[in-house]
Each structure stands twice: as C-alpha cells, then as structure tokens.
Design a protein around this motif. Sequence first.
Motif, PDB file in Angstrom:
ATOM      1  N   ALA A 159       6.906   0.742  -1.758  1.00  0.00           N
ATOM      2  CA  ALA A 159       7.722  -0.359  -1.236  1.00  0.00           C
ATOM      3  C   ALA A 159       8.833  -0.653  -2.222  1.00  0.00           C
ATOM      4  N   TRP A 206       6.892   1.414   3.080  1.00  0.00           N
ATOM      5  CA  TRP A 206       6.865   0.089   3.666  1.00  0.00           C
ATOM      6  C   TRP A 206       8.081  -0.711   3.234  1.00  0.00           C
ATOM      7  N   PRO A 207       8.521  -1.621   4.085  1.00  0.00           N
ATOM      8  CA  PRO A 207       9.610  -2.523   3.681  1.00  0.00           C
ATOM      9  C   PRO A 207       9.073  -3.653   2.816  1.00  0.00           C
ATOM     10  N   GLY A 208       9.928  -4.245   2.005  1.00  0.00           N
ATOM     11  CA  GLY A 208       9.563  -5.483   1.325  1.00  0.00           C
ATOM     12  C   GLY A 208       8.731  -5.314   0.078  1.00  0.00           C
ATOM     13  N   ASP A 256       7.225  -8.170   4.622  1.00  0.00           N
ATOM     14  CA  ASP A 256       8.640  -7.853   4.831  1.00  0.00           C
ATOM     15  C   ASP A 256       9.510  -8.990   4.307  1.00  0.00           C
ATOM     16  N   THR A 287       4.572 -12.847   7.393  1.00  0.00           N
ATOM     17  CA  THR A 287       5.525 -11.755   7.220  1.00  0.00           C
ATOM     18  C   THR A 287       4.820 -10.421   6.962  1.00  0.00           C
ATOM     19  N   CYS A 288       3.488 -10.408   7.040  1.00  0.00           N
ATOM     20  CA  CYS A 288       2.730  -9.193   6.747  1.00  0.00           C
ATOM     21  C   CYS A 288       3.084  -8.072   7.722  1.00  0.00           C
ATOM     22  N   VAL A 289       3.283  -6.876   7.179  1.00  0.00           N
ATOM     23  CA  VAL A 289       3.527  -5.702   8.021  1.00  0.00           C
ATOM     24  C   VAL A 289       2.388  -4.691   7.935  1.00  0.00           C
ATOM     25  N   ARG A 313       1.857  -3.796  11.609  1.00  0.00           N
ATOM     26  CA  ARG A 313       2.654  -4.485  12.616  1.00  0.00           C
ATOM     27  C   ARG A 313       3.353  -3.475  13.487  1.00  0.00           C
TER      28      ARG A 313
END
Length: 215
Positions: free
Chosen positions: A7, A51-53, A186, A200-202, A214
């Motif tokens: 990330a 992953w983003p973020g 994210d 905001t969990c992905v 997500r």
Amino acid sequence: MLTIHTAALVLPIGAEPVPDGAVVVDGDRVAAVGPYDDMAASYEGARTRRWPGVLTPGLRQLHGRWLLTRCYHPDPREADELGTEPLTGAAFAELAPDAARMAGSVRRGLQRMLAHGTTHVGGPFPDAVRQSVARSGLREVPDPWRSAPPMWDGPDLNPFVEGHDLPGTVHGPLTVGGAADLAVFDVPDENALTAKGAGTCVATVLGGRLVYRRR
C-alpha cells in the motif's frame, strides 16, 4: 504460499511508517515488513496484492459482546421494514428477536465487523455466540468490563467511535513472526483514518486469509 500486501503507506505501529510499504505474509504469519521494492526483490515469485491507502494491523472492537448480543443487525431483505443500521435499546426490545433470528443477526454483525477492519473482538460471549465468532475466524478478546452498553449515542461498528487513536485501536503491532492480521483503509494517512473511521476499510486479512474485500 507467500503473499506481499502493499500500500502507499504501511503503519506497523511501534515502528516507523513505511511509504510505498509492504507486508510479506507466509501462511498465517508475518514474514517481513519494509519498502515494497526491497520485499519484492527478497521474495521473488510471491503473489502481490496492491491496495489503496494505508495498511495497518487489524483493529480491536472492544464492544463486541454488546454489539452482538444487545443489537439486531437487519438482514438486507428486512431493509424496507427495519432499515440497515443496527437496532438497539427500545427498538431492539420491541423487535424481541428469537434465537434463530438472533443467530442470523450475529453472523451479519460479524461480517460487518470484518468490513470495518476488525480482527479482534471483545467478549466474553455466550456459548452460541462464541461458536459463531470462532467460525468467523475473528479472535475473541475477553474484556468483561466492556459488556455494558458503550457510552455513545448509538451502536456503531467503527472501533474509533470513542476517540481512540490508531495505536489504541489496533490489536497490536505488526511484527515478524506475529499473526498476519491486517486491515487496509482507503485514506491517505493516519490522521485521515481516525477522522473518517473504519468505514473506509477496503480489505481485511485474518490469519493470512483475505476475509473481506470491498467490491
């Protein structure tokens, strides 16, 4: 199988943040934490999940017992009648769900916890609920003083709701050899995570398994 979770920012807790970081997972354990380029070079052939973020240790939901035994988590098919938010207090008492209905509520509550980056959930639980917690893979943390209704306006699956910072909310730091319990959010940084919350969990990884992603 080796998996590299990477990330834009890895927050191991108890160690310096790692920009463009990665966590290497071997089975159910953390094998390494560091910059992605270094991890990719050291673990050639490992599967990579990008992953983003920010990537953090999994979170701890201290009010797990209350959220699973004193709240009703509606089935999506009940949304027209009951809405989508957990029912508690007078609404829970009026609904008076029977054991079968509560069993479904517990399963949905656990799934929604995973969707908030939760890997550890505060008990203790009645036997039937404990079995559901065990099947979900979530780790029970005995915490009897948290079994009373929490001191906020209503039920919330966000572990940050009481104002805890990230170190006070994660289950523990990410350490080599420790359990591969991770969460990804994210958001750009730690401040944004605590402000916007665990909604905001992905992705959530529990014992090395991707248990929530997500869509």
